[in-house]
Design a protein around this motif. Structure first.
Motif, PDB file in Angstrom:
ATOM      1  N   PRO A 246       0.829  -1.204   0.000  1.00  0.00           N
ATOM      2  CA  PRO A 246       0.000   0.000   0.000  1.00  0.00           C
ATOM      3  C   PRO A 246       0.864   1.254   0.000  1.00  0.00           C
ATOM      4  O   PRO A 246       1.863   1.323   0.706  1.00  0.00           O
ATOM      5  CB  PRO A 246      -0.813  -0.113   1.286  1.00  0.00           C
ATOM      6  N   GLN A 247       0.479   2.208  -0.810  1.00  0.00           N
ATOM      7  CA  GLN A 247       1.170   3.490  -0.852  1.00  0.00           C
ATOM      8  C   GLN A 247       0.530   4.412   0.175  1.00  0.00           C
ATOM      9  O   GLN A 247      -0.695   4.530   0.209  1.00  0.00           O
ATOM     10  CB  GLN A 247       1.058   4.111  -2.248  1.00  0.00           C
ATOM     11  N   PRO A 248       1.316   5.053   1.020  1.00  0.00           N
ATOM     12  CA  PRO A 248       0.713   5.959   2.001  1.00  0.00           C
ATOM     13  C   PRO A 248       0.035   7.131   1.300  1.00  0.00           C
ATOM     14  O   PRO A 248       0.501   7.613   0.279  1.00  0.00           O
ATOM     15  CB  PRO A 248       1.895   6.428   2.847  1.00  0.00           C
ATOM     16  N   ILE A 249      -1.088   7.541   1.856  1.00  0.00           N
ATOM     17  CA  ILE A 249      -1.823   8.682   1.321  1.00  0.00           C
ATOM     18  C   ILE A 249      -1.287   9.927   2.011  1.00  0.00           C
ATOM     19  O   ILE A 249      -1.198   9.981   3.236  1.00  0.00           O
ATOM     20  CB  ILE A 249      -3.329   8.528   1.597  1.00  0.00           C
ATOM     21  N   ALA A 250      -0.901  10.897   1.213  1.00  0.00           N
ATOM     22  CA  ALA A 250      -0.381  12.146   1.776  1.00  0.00           C
ATOM     23  C   ALA A 250      -1.532  12.930   2.394  1.00  0.00           C
ATOM     24  O   ALA A 250      -2.621  12.979   1.827  1.00  0.00           O
ATOM     25  CB  ALA A 250       0.283  12.979   0.693  1.00  0.00           C
ATOM     26  N   PRO A 251      -1.308  13.535   3.552  1.00  0.00           N
ATOM     27  CA  PRO A 251      -2.366  14.342   4.155  1.00  0.00           C
ATOM     28  C   PRO A 251      -2.678  15.551   3.281  1.00  0.00           C
ATOM     29  O   PRO A 251      -1.801  16.069   2.608  1.00  0.00           O
ATOM     30  CB  PRO A 251      -1.773  14.788   5.493  1.00  0.00           C
ATOM     31  N   PRO A 252      -3.927  15.989   3.295  1.00  0.00           N
ATOM     32  CA  PRO A 252      -4.273  17.182   2.515  1.00  0.00           C
ATOM     33  C   PRO A 252      -3.552  18.410   3.063  1.00  0.00           C
ATOM     34  O   PRO A 252      -3.176  18.458   4.228  1.00  0.00           O
ATOM     35  CB  PRO A 252      -5.781  17.325   2.733  1.00  0.00           C
ATOM     36  N   THR A 253      -3.361  19.385   2.207  1.00  0.00           N
ATOM     37  CA  THR A 253      -2.808  20.661   2.635  1.00  0.00           C
ATOM     38  C   THR A 253      -3.851  21.351   3.506  1.00  0.00           C
ATOM     39  O   THR A 253      -5.046  21.230   3.251  1.00  0.00           O
ATOM     40  CB  THR A 253      -2.489  21.528   1.410  1.00  0.00           C
ATOM     41  N   ALA A 254      -3.402  22.073   4.518  1.00  0.00           N
ATOM     42  CA  ALA A 254      -4.323  22.740   5.434  1.00  0.00           C
ATOM     43  C   ALA A 254      -5.334  23.578   4.662  1.00  0.00           C
ATOM     44  O   ALA A 254      -4.980  24.335   3.773  1.00  0.00           O
ATOM     45  CB  ALA A 254      -3.554  23.628   6.407  1.00  0.00           C
ATOM     46  N   GLY A 255      -6.607  23.401   4.988  1.00  0.00           N
ATOM     47  CA  GLY A 255      -7.677  24.143   4.358  1.00  0.00           C
ATOM     48  C   GLY A 255      -8.351  23.413   3.213  1.00  0.00           C
ATOM     49  O   GLY A 255      -9.452  23.763   2.821  1.00  0.00           O
ATOM     50  N   GLU A 256      -7.689  22.405   2.639  1.00  0.00           N
ATOM     51  CA  GLU A 256      -8.313  21.634   1.565  1.00  0.00           C
ATOM     52  C   GLU A 256      -9.434  20.784   2.141  1.00  0.00           C
ATOM     53  O   GLU A 256      -9.381  20.388   3.293  1.00  0.00           O
ATOM     54  CB  GLU A 256      -7.292  20.707   0.899  1.00  0.00           C
ATOM     55  N   PRO A 257     -10.430  20.453   1.319  1.00  0.00           N
ATOM     56  CA  PRO A 257     -11.484  19.567   1.826  1.00  0.00           C
ATOM     57  C   PRO A 257     -10.959  18.145   2.003  1.00  0.00           C
ATOM     58  O   PRO A 257     -10.017  17.736   1.331  1.00  0.00           O
ATOM     59  CB  PRO A 257     -12.559  19.638   0.740  1.00  0.00           C
ATOM     60  N   GLY A 258     -11.584  17.423   2.914  1.00  0.00           N
ATOM     61  CA  GLY A 258     -11.238  16.032   3.125  1.00  0.00           C
ATOM     62  C   GLY A 258     -11.861  15.160   2.048  1.00  0.00           C
ATOM     63  O   GLY A 258     -12.577  15.639   1.163  1.00  0.00           O
ATOM     64  N   ALA A 259     -11.623  13.857   2.132  1.00  0.00           N
ATOM     65  CA  ALA A 259     -12.112  12.925   1.121  1.00  0.00           C
ATOM     66  C   ALA A 259     -13.611  12.657   1.250  1.00  0.00           C
ATOM     67  O   ALA A 259     -14.254  12.281   0.285  1.00  0.00           O
ATOM     68  CB  ALA A 259     -11.344  11.619   1.218  1.00  0.00           C
ATOM     69  N   HIS A 260     -14.178  12.845   2.442  1.00  0.00           N
ATOM     70  CA  HIS A 260     -15.584  12.511   2.680  1.00  0.00           C
ATOM     71  C   HIS A 260     -16.337  13.733   3.210  1.00  0.00           C
ATOM     72  O   HIS A 260     -15.849  14.432   4.078  1.00  0.00           O
ATOM     73  CB  HIS A 260     -15.703  11.388   3.713  1.00  0.00           C
ATOM     74  N   ALA A 261     -17.543  13.928   2.693  1.00  0.00           N
ATOM     75  CA  ALA A 261     -18.422  14.988   3.188  1.00  0.00           C
ATOM     76  C   ALA A 261     -19.378  14.385   4.214  1.00  0.00           C
ATOM     77  O   ALA A 261     -19.509  13.165   4.314  1.00  0.00           O
ATOM     78  CB  ALA A 261     -19.207  15.594   2.031  1.00  0.00           C
TER      79      ALA A 261
END
Length: 191
Positions: free
Chosen positions: A27-42
């Motif tokens: 598995p490739q690690p998922i990079a955290p979003p940049t601060a302020g970007e939306p997450g993957a789930h609403a």
């Protein structure tokens, strides 16, 4: 995810384009979003109903307290206009909150939970984002109050040494998935 062949013969087939039968998935690690970007789930659609009910209760309680203060503290001749002002303020404030602000609050809240981090972003005008590395998460609490239960939702709170963070309204299935993802590395079974 990428695959790596397990023996030299399959590596040769991979180089020539032949089909790989046996491979190890890394598995490739998922990079955290940049601060302020939306997450993957609403938040789910039912979260809007929960937020509206919660706001309506808070606005109603504030209006009752303000009306009681007017009745107890204001002189008799000033009571009718002050009560009218309290009612108008509650109606206008309630309409703006229930019709506009709650929708913005729900639409602007998102989250991502992986084996490496928990990321929660919220807010439209003032964007707030929290990134918590999973090793700092001591526990995951799942709570259901009467309003959440009525909407078919739960609240997920991540317990950390400092301030905990929470996702206000997700489905029970999402909560179980989040809990399993975050605590799964430690061998903690879903409860």
């Amino acid at each position: 995810m990428r695959t790596i062949p397990t023996d030299s013969a399959s590596r040769g087939r991979a180089a020539t384009g032949a089909r790989i039968q046996e491979a190890v998935v890394i598995p490739q690690p998922i990079a955290p979003p940049t601060a302020g970007e939306p997450g993957a789930h609403a938040l789910p659609p039912a979260a809007l109903g929960y937020e509206i009910a919660r706001s309506a209760i808070a606005i109603g309680a504030a209006a009752v307290v303000a009306a009681a203060a007017v009745l107890l503290l204001a002189p008799e001749p000033a009571r009718p206009p002050l009560l009218a002002a309290v009612a108008a303020l509650a109606a206008v404030g309630g309409a703006v909150d229930l019709l506009v602000l709650d929708r913005i609050r729900v639409r602007s809240t998102s989250w991502t939970a992986t084996e490496d981090f928990v990321y929660i972003a919220s807010g439209r005008l003032v964007r707030r984002s929290v990134l918590v590395p999973v090793p700092q998460v001591l526990g995951v609490e799942v709570a259901v109050g009467p309003l959440l239960r009525r909407a078919g939702l739960v609240r997920v709170r991540f317990v950390t040494i400092g301030d905990g963070v929470e996702i206000s309204a997700v489905t029970a299935e999402q909560a179980a998935s989040i809990r399993g993802t975050v605590l799964g590395q430690r061998g903690v079974a879903d409860a």
